[in-house]
Every structure is written in C-alpha cells, then in structure tokens.
Design an enzyme around this catalytic site. Structure first.
Site, PDB file in Angstrom:
ATOM      1  N   ASN A   6      37.895  35.998  37.846  1.00 49.22           N
ATOM      2  CA  ASN A   6      39.359  35.900  37.828  1.00 49.22           C
ATOM      3  C   ASN A   6      39.821  34.479  38.157  1.00 49.22           C
ATOM      4  OD1 ASN A   6      39.415  38.632  37.285  1.00 49.22           O
ATOM      5  ND2 ASN A   6      39.736  39.229  39.419  1.00 49.22           N
ATOM      6  N   ASN A  30      38.018  35.060  30.965  1.00 47.64           N
ATOM      7  CA  ASN A  30      37.439  36.158  31.746  1.00 47.64           C
ATOM      8  C   ASN A  30      38.381  37.352  31.754  1.00 47.64           C
ATOM      9  OD1 ASN A  30      35.627  37.273  33.987  1.00 47.64           O
ATOM     10  ND2 ASN A  30      37.620  37.288  35.000  1.00 47.64           N
ATOM     11  N   GLU A  31      37.855  38.512  31.464  1.00 46.04           N
ATOM     12  CA  GLU A  31      38.591  39.795  31.585  1.00 46.04           C
ATOM     13  C   GLU A  31      40.043  39.661  31.125  1.00 46.04           C
ATOM     14  OE1 GLU A  31      38.000  41.490  35.523  1.00 46.04           O
ATOM     15  OE2 GLU A  31      35.894  41.904  35.071  1.00 46.04           O
ATOM     16  N   GLN A  65      27.677  39.146  42.530  1.00 52.92           N
ATOM     17  CA  GLN A  65      27.484  37.729  42.331  1.00 52.92           C
ATOM     18  C   GLN A  65      26.196  37.329  43.046  1.00 52.92           C
ATOM     19  OE1 GLN A  65      31.139  35.538  42.970  1.00 52.92           O
ATOM     20  NE2 GLN A  65      32.369  37.011  41.847  1.00 52.92           N
ATOM     21  N   GLU A 118      28.881  40.583  34.189  1.00 51.60           N
ATOM     22  CA  GLU A 118      29.185  41.022  35.564  1.00 51.60           C
ATOM     23  C   GLU A 118      28.677  42.450  35.700  1.00 51.60           C
ATOM     24  OE1 GLU A 118      33.088  40.453  37.278  1.00 51.60           O
ATOM     25  OE2 GLU A 118      33.378  38.612  36.124  1.00 51.60           O
ATOM     26  N   GLU A 172      31.298  32.525  41.824  1.00 47.89           N
ATOM     27  CA  GLU A 172      32.726  32.316  41.604  1.00 47.89           C
ATOM     28  C   GLU A 172      33.305  31.593  42.825  1.00 47.89           C
ATOM     29  OE1 GLU A 172      34.858  35.860  40.532  1.00 47.89           O
ATOM     30  OE2 GLU A 172      36.793  34.827  40.501  1.00 47.89           O
ATOM     31  N   TYR A 174      31.060  47.755  37.534  1.00 47.86           N
ATOM     32  CA  TYR A 174      30.688  47.906  38.947  1.00 47.86           C
ATOM     33  C   TYR A 174      30.723  49.388  39.272  1.00 47.86           C
ATOM     34  CZ  TYR A 174      31.800  42.900  39.268  1.00 47.86           C
ATOM     35  OH  TYR A 174      31.835  41.544  39.083  1.00 47.86           O
TER      36      TYR A 174
HETATM   37  O1  AHR Z   1      33.164  39.593  40.582  1.00 44.34           O
HETATM   38  C1  AHR Z   1      34.409  39.828  41.175  1.00 44.34           C
HETATM   39  C2  AHR Z   1      35.521  39.951  40.138  1.00 44.34           C
HETATM   40  O2  AHR Z   1      35.331  41.115  39.388  1.00 44.34           O
HETATM   41  C3  AHR Z   1      35.599  38.871  39.106  1.00 44.34           C
HETATM   42  O3  AHR Z   1      36.324  37.769  39.531  1.00 44.34           O
HETATM   43  C4  AHR Z   1      36.299  39.542  37.975  1.00 44.34           C
HETATM   44  O4  AHR Z   1      35.936  39.009  36.736  1.00 44.34           O
HETATM   45  C5  AHR Z   1      35.932  41.000  38.124  1.00 44.34           C
HETATM   46  O5  AHR Z   1      37.035  41.820  38.058  1.00 44.34           O
END
Ligand code: AHR
Length: 500
Positions: A72, A172-173, A349, A292, A27, A244
């Site tokens: 994001n 995205n999201e 990432q 992700e 990103e 995450y």
């Molecule tokens: O990977 C970091 C961020 O986590 C990304 O930009 C977003 O998609 C997620 O919230």
C-alpha cells in the site's frame, strides 16, 4: 493408521522451479525497514546501518528476490524523496499506514542492502498518485547507463553503475477501495498498459507485473483480471495474486485447509489469463506472480490501537505459532504444484511485519514460519513432478473436502537428488505413506527433516526463540527396491531427501 499413496513418473513433469517463487517482500511499514533491516545506532549493525543479524538470517533463507517498497505504501511514494544526501531528504506523512516516513532509508540503500543479502530487487512504481512519467523517471534513474537527467543524478548520488532492476510491479492492489488512488479495472488496465509500454521503450529487458485482485473474495474478482488483461496483455508478463489466511475462529482443521482455497484462486486466475489469451489469439502466455502470501491475523487488534503519525511503530507484528508453520508448508506445496504458471511469489513480508524474522534490541530470531520457507527455498530446486496424492479427506467449513496430506516431489537431475515436501494435517494420527519409485531404484533416503510440536499454538519468541525448531526424524521412511514407505507424524511438516 490412515494411508496415503503417492504416484509419480519421472516423465510427467509440471515444470522446472523458477527460484523467484521463493521471493519475499519489504515494505516501508512498521519496523520492517527501520529496526528490521536498518538501524544505524544498533550494535548489531554494519557501517551502512544494516542489521547484520537480520542479514545472516535472510541469507540462510536464500531469498532470490525481494519486492520493494510496497505494498500500500507504493501508492503515495515519491522516490525522489528517498535518494541523495540523507540530511536533505524530506519527512512526509505516509497516508497508507498513517505514520511519518523520514526517508532516511531509500531506494539506493535498498539496492545496497539487497546486494549484501544476495538477493535481487523487485521494484514497484506508484500508479496511485502518479503515473506514466514518474514510472519512466524512476526506471531511468535505476537502469539507464548515463548521460541523461536521471541517470546522471544517480551517478551524482554515488552509483556509477545502473542498478539494472529487472522485475517491476505496476502499482499495488489497485482494485482495493483502501488503496490510495484506487481505480476501476478499466482505468487501471489502461494506465498499466500505457505505463508498461513507455517503460519498455526505455528498457526492453524489464519484466512487468500487473495487479490482479487483492484477494480471491473481492467482489470485482475475475472481471478485474479480464479487463486489466484486455487493456495490458501485450506489455505485461505476470498478473499478481495476494492472499492472507487466519485462524480467526480457532478451527484448526479448517484453517489448515486454506491452501485448498489458494489452489482454487491460482486455478481461477490461470483460466482468466488463458481466456484473454484465446480471445486475443495471442501466442503469449501470462504467468502468475503470487507477490503477497502469508498468514496474517494475530496482530489485528494491536494494530487498531497504533498512534497516528508515529515513526516505525510495532505494526502488523504477528507472532506465529506452530499451526501457522504447517499452513505455510502447505501453501508452498500448493504453489510448487503450479510451478508451470506461478513463476514469482513473495512471502509477505520478511522482517518484523508479518514476517519469518523478528528483531529487537537483543538480536534477531526466527519465527515458526521461517523453517518451511527456508526448507523450500534451500531444497526445492529442480523439476516439479506431477505428484498424485491419494490421501483420505476430511470435511471443512470453508473448503469442502480437504486432503489430510499435501505433497509435492521435486527431482534434481544435476544433483541426482529428489526432495519430497509433505504436510500431514491429521491432528490425531500418524499417516502411512507409500510411493512407487522404481524409476529411482538406486536412490536412498539421505535425510528426513520434520517440524512438529505437541502444542499447535507453540511460538518462538524473543525469550524462547527455539521452542519450535526442525529436527531429524530417523527410521520413519525407507526406500527398498524402489518402494518408498514410511510414516508422517501427526501434524507435521516433512522434508524427505533422497540421493543416488
Ligand atoms: O503486506 C501488508 C499489506 O497487505 C500490503 O501493504 C498490501 O499490499 C496488502 O493489503
């Protein structure tokens, strides 16, 4: 010693592994691009300004696909700012992360970088501040051969051949209130459906990923997925999942069980996809793009102090430890066990930002999490067998009973090899394992690689990059008359390779 019995049958298969499950993500965020993969003034860089040391470590991971440019970041992205002569590219305030984006590195540079890294591009379109028309334009720029406004613009920029990018993320999201241009499920579902339809008119060969929930715990989870698919089912191929985990309360047994949560997330999303399929009487199956996933929490405090409108700050630079690597191994096992539906996954990432690879002015190094990721990508090819793991369990705060052992077995008929990935989460004791493999009686143990460390918090850093590294375990596992028996060390990630 505790005992775990593993049961397989070579006829009971889950699916062939889609190599895209070993994907990653870059990103425009922090030092992922600038200083991570691109740094023209570095002695480590090539003539295009690409960090050669990073490229080397990326190539060793054999990453099949890399998602770009966000995250994001995509929700405010103006791809036109990022192409053409560098000196004419505008710098912009980047609102998702509160920094300045110079656009010195852009779309075409990423395509060039991906070629050098032997990987494919997974491109995203901006459905935050933009929509159908812009998605069509960027696709035309990338994939249309010639003779149109945007394809000719690409040719003028020095790229005669189309980039032929196959996999595209529709935003995205978009369920997240933090997202620029955040939408309701219905608004997003309609937009994703219409954008996808138009993109396919231009290039019927592309594959499309619709946004699922940003994580399993979102208030709108399930309703979001069902509504989005109701609107976009016919045009999309995948639904995305993001997650995450973090050991915020220093409860390692609970943290190591986080992949139980990941497993439930996957199972729930499969149910929703299949519910919409049944409702629509559709013949088409929607697969999952876990685009992700990682551990992310170490850098949270430092990130809150980052100066606004700086350029490429040290953002989301988690320093990973050994216990993080164990969980990464377990998360990979969980996704592989769902290889029939999880067809794409991107560790988030790749470099510097919550990443397996770090760079500085002295070079690049591998974080602890690099190793299970590399082992899975390099050795986890073939057909996943339905692996029954009869392991003792322990009680956890967040996930109920969790097994001490995670395991998956992959059979590669072409190479006549079998790979066993296993994590022993018992922090105190080794684990005895056994598996009846008489169908593979002529196979022998070729290699047993382990990752383990006395200190759960041990890290690899710039000054001590090889503190946590894999090693060969000898004589811990044996194959006799088709019976595999042996021991998994306490708190260990294991790769057991059998050959004919
Ligand atoms: O990977 C970091 C961020 O986590 C990304 O930009 C977003 O998609 C997620 O919230």
């Amino acid at each position: 010693m505790k005992k775990t019995e593993i049961v397989i049958d070579k006829n009971f298969i889950v699916s062939k592994v889609d190599r895209k499950i070993y994907g990653s993500f870059i990103e425009h965020l922090g030092r992922a691009v600038y200083e991570g993969i691109y740094q023209p003034d570095s002695p480590f860089s090539d003539e295009q300004g690409f960090r050669k040391d990073t490229l080397e470590l990326v190539k060793n991971l054999q990453v099949p696909i890399v998602r770009y440019p966000g995250g994001n970041f995509i929700s405010g992205y103006h791809w036109e700012d990022t192409v053409g002569p560098k000196e004419e590219r505008p710098a912009r305030p980047e609102l998702a992360w509160g920094v300045i984006e110079t656009n010195e590195f852009g779309l075409n540079e990423f395509v060039d970088w991906a070629k050098k890294a032997n990987t494919e591009v997974m491109m995203a379109v901006n459905l935050g501040t933009r929509g159908v028309d812009d998605a069509k334009n960027v696709l035309e720029y990338c994939n249309f051969k010639e003779g149109t406004y945007y394809s000719d613009m690409r040719i003028r920029h020095g790229y005669k051949e189309p980039h032929n990018i196959k996999t595209w993320c529709l935003g995205n999201e978009m369920d997240g209130p933090w997202q620029i241009g955040h939408k309701t499920a219905y608004e997003y579902g309609r937009l994703a459906g219409e954008t996808g339809r138009v993109m396919r008119l231009l290039d019927p060969n592309i594959e499309l990923v619709a946004c699922g929930s940003s994580h399993h715990g979102m208030d709108t989870f399930a309703q979001w997925e069902a509504t989005v698919l109701d609107e976009a089912y016919d045009v999309v191929d995948y639904l995305s999942l993001h997650t995450y985990y973090g050991n915020r309360h220093d409860n390692t047994p609970n943290f190591l069980a986080s992949n139980v949560g990941m497993d439930r997330f996957i199972t729930d999303v499969i149910s929703i996809c299949d519910y919409v399929k049944a409702k629509k009487r559709s013949k088409k199956k929607i697969n999952l793009s876990f685009d992700e996933w990682n551990v992310w929490y170490h850098s949270n405090e430092a990130d809150s102090k980052i100066e606004k409108w700086s350029k490429a700050p040290h953002q989301l630079e988690d320093v990973y430890n050994f216990e993080d690597a164990l969980l990464i191994g377990s998360m990979l096992i969980t996704m592989l066990r769902h290889a029939d539906r999880v067809k794409v996954a991107c560790m988030a990432q790749l470099v510097n930002v919550i990443a397996p690879i770090m760079t500085s002015d002295t070079g690049a190094w591998r974080q602890t999490i690099y190793y299970p990721y590399m082992h899975a990508s390099v050795y986890g090819n073939g057909t996943v067998l339905n692996t029954i793991v009869k392991a003792p369990v322990y009680e956890t705060k967040d996930y109920g009973d969790a097994p001490y052992v995670d395991c998956v077995i992959i059979m590669n008929e072409e190479e006549e090899s079998i790979t066993i990935f296993a994590v022993n989460k018992d922090l105190q004791e080794d684990m005895e394992i056994s598996c009846d493999m008489r169908q593979f009686a002529d196979y022998k143990v070729a290699e047993h690689i382990c990752l383990s460390h006395e200190d759960l918090k041990a890290e690899n850093t710039e000054s001590n990059p090889d503190n946590v590294v894999p090693f060969v375990c000898s004589d811990k596992v044996k194959m006799e008359e088709g019976m595999l028996t042996g021991v998994l060390g306490k708190k260990s990630w294991n790769v057991i390779r059998l050959h004919k």
